[in-house]
Design an enzyme around this catalytic site. Sequence first.
Site, PDB file in Angstrom:
ATOM      1  CG  ASP A 144      -1.526  -4.398   0.749  1.00  0.00           C
ATOM      2  OD1 ASP A 144      -1.514  -5.524  -0.242  1.00  0.00           O
ATOM      3  OD2 ASP A 144      -0.906  -4.932   2.618  1.00  0.00           O
ATOM      4  CG  LEU A 145      -7.023  -2.702  -1.919  1.00  0.00           C
ATOM      5  CD1 LEU A 145      -8.049  -1.407  -2.360  1.00  0.00           C
ATOM      6  CD2 LEU A 145      -7.619  -2.788  -0.752  1.00  0.00           C
ATOM      7  CE  LYS A 146      -1.338  -8.396   0.493  1.00  0.00           C
ATOM      8  NZ  LYS A 146      -1.096  -7.783   1.302  1.00  0.00           N
TER       9      LYS A 146
ATOM     10  CB  THR B  26       5.776 -14.033   4.131  1.00  0.00           C
ATOM     11  OG1 THR B  26       5.144 -12.896   4.829  1.00  0.00           O
ATOM     12  CG2 THR B  26       6.814 -13.614   3.328  1.00  0.00           C
TER      13      THR B  26
ATOM     14  NE  ARG C 199       1.861  -7.180  14.241  1.00  0.00           N
ATOM     15  CZ  ARG C 199       1.592  -8.250  14.058  1.00  0.00           C
ATOM     16  NH1 ARG C 199       1.188  -8.682  15.019  1.00  0.00           N
ATOM     17  NH2 ARG C 199       2.694  -8.567  13.323  1.00  0.00           N
TER      18      ARG C 199
ATOM     19  CG  ASP D  83     -11.410 -11.390 -11.142  1.00  0.00           C
ATOM     20  OD1 ASP D  83     -11.530 -11.833 -11.593  1.00  0.00           O
ATOM     21  OD2 ASP D  83     -12.322 -10.994 -10.082  1.00  0.00           O
TER      22      ASP D  83
ATOM     23  CE  LYS E  38       0.631  -3.122   4.506  1.00  0.00           C
ATOM     24  NZ  LYS E  38      -0.858  -3.800   4.394  1.00  0.00           N
TER      25      LYS E  38
ATOM     26  CG  ASP F  31      -1.988  -3.517   9.086  1.00  0.00           C
ATOM     27  OD1 ASP F  31      -2.195  -3.059   8.005  1.00  0.00           O
ATOM     28  OD2 ASP F  31      -1.294  -3.618   9.301  1.00  0.00           O
TER      29      ASP F  31
ATOM     30  CG  ASN G 285     -12.395  -6.773 -19.109  1.00  0.00           C
ATOM     31  OD1 ASN G 285     -12.408  -5.398 -19.694  1.00  0.00           O
ATOM     32  ND2 ASN G 285     -14.157  -6.795 -18.990  1.00  0.00           N
TER      33      ASN G 285
HETATM   34  O1  C5P Z   1       2.900  -5.326  12.247  1.00  0.00           O
HETATM   35  P1  C5P Z   1       4.012  -5.807  11.293  1.00  0.00           P
HETATM   36  O2  C5P Z   1       5.146  -4.798  11.649  1.00  0.00           O
HETATM   37  O3  C5P Z   1       3.666  -7.301  11.358  1.00  0.00           O
HETATM   38  O4  C5P Z   1       2.704  -5.553   9.750  1.00  0.00           O
HETATM   39  C1  C5P Z   1       3.753  -5.711   8.337  1.00  0.00           C
HETATM   40  C2  C5P Z   1       2.632  -5.361   7.990  1.00  0.00           C
HETATM   41  O5  C5P Z   1       2.933  -5.683   6.463  1.00  0.00           O
HETATM   42  C3  C5P Z   1       1.142  -6.222   7.806  1.00  0.00           C
HETATM   43  O6  C5P Z   1       0.059  -5.113   7.176  1.00  0.00           O
HETATM   44  C4  C5P Z   1       0.452  -7.386   7.076  1.00  0.00           C
HETATM   45  O7  C5P Z   1      -0.204  -7.723   6.941  1.00  0.00           O
HETATM   46  C5  C5P Z   1       1.453  -6.772   5.829  1.00  0.00           C
HETATM   47  N1  C5P Z   1       2.518  -7.792   5.074  1.00  0.00           N
HETATM   48  C6  C5P Z   1       2.982  -8.803   6.077  1.00  0.00           C
HETATM   49  N2  C5P Z   1       3.829  -9.731   5.181  1.00  0.00           N
HETATM   50  C7  C5P Z   1       3.291  -9.971   3.389  1.00  0.00           C
HETATM   51  C8  C5P Z   1       2.705  -8.738   2.328  1.00  0.00           C
HETATM   52  C9  C5P Z   1       1.922  -8.138   4.121  1.00  0.00           C
HETATM   53  O8  C5P Z   1       4.305  -8.912   7.057  1.00  0.00           O
HETATM   54  N3  C5P Z   1       4.135 -11.104   2.926  1.00  0.00           N
END
Ligand code: C5P
Length: 234
Positions: free
Chosen positions: A61-63, A121, A213, A66, A34, A10, A69
């Site tokens: 991870d672009l989720k 989450t 992190r 839409d 990721k 990130d 098509n």
């Molecule tokens: O720094 P940390 O370990 O919290 O990062 C978790 C990663 O997983 C981040 O990129 C966050 O956006 C992603 N993520 C998350 N919870 C989700 C989906 C993705 O923490 N439900």
Amino acid sequence: MNRDVIIACDFNGREATLDFLDKFAGQERKPFVKIGMELFYSAGPDIVREIKARGHRIFLDLKLHDIPNTVKKAMRVLSELDVDMTNVHAAGTVAMMKAAVEGLTRPDGTRPLLIAVTQLTSTSEDAMRNELLIGAGINETIVKYARNAKEAGLDGVVCSPLEAGMVKAACGSGFLAVTPGIRFADAAADDQVRITTPARAREIGSDYIVVGRPITAAPDPVAAYNRCLAEFVG
Ligand code: C5P
């Protein structure tokens, strides 16, 4: 089963990301990384090609969410980027997820792993009920969305490690649980709420843990990554 640790890169730009990955140059095992929206939108598809060329596997991870098509055509572009895993929102419906599988499948029949986000989450049960007007409980919704993803031919879901057991019970042990929300037992939770350790995530049944992190902000990221591997992969 191929359990693995995915590092959430990130960072907000190319330089910071590549500087971070340089730390792993001496490692025999190139980390699975990721790449999320921030980095992809700032550095573009070239950052994917560059990291791939360094020998890393990539979860893009672009989720996507839409009409079917549009998702199919976007997935066709992503399949040419040669990523190893990518994702969509299960809320886009079974038809959208089927279109995603179709778009992602290359002419030779291969494709990256495709997983679905069930409920983010960050979405509370209160927001689900009162803003989105979803009457079912959050766990019921997660299990239903996971079943929909399986029906559409996807490989698994992103979920909290604490939900992995529930997803496996509903969709089978071969259906992948990719789980963020990981913290070492002796570390701060930061802004994460439903967290667990790499070792516990392994016990509950995660296939891939996504760790940001605890590795990227550690004084010694390589040591933190190796600690994750030791706890989760063994
Ligand atoms: O720094 P940390 O370990 O919290 O990062 C978790 C990663 O997983 C981040 O990129 C966050 O956006 C992603 N993520 C998350 N919870 C989700 C989906 C993705 O923490 N439900």
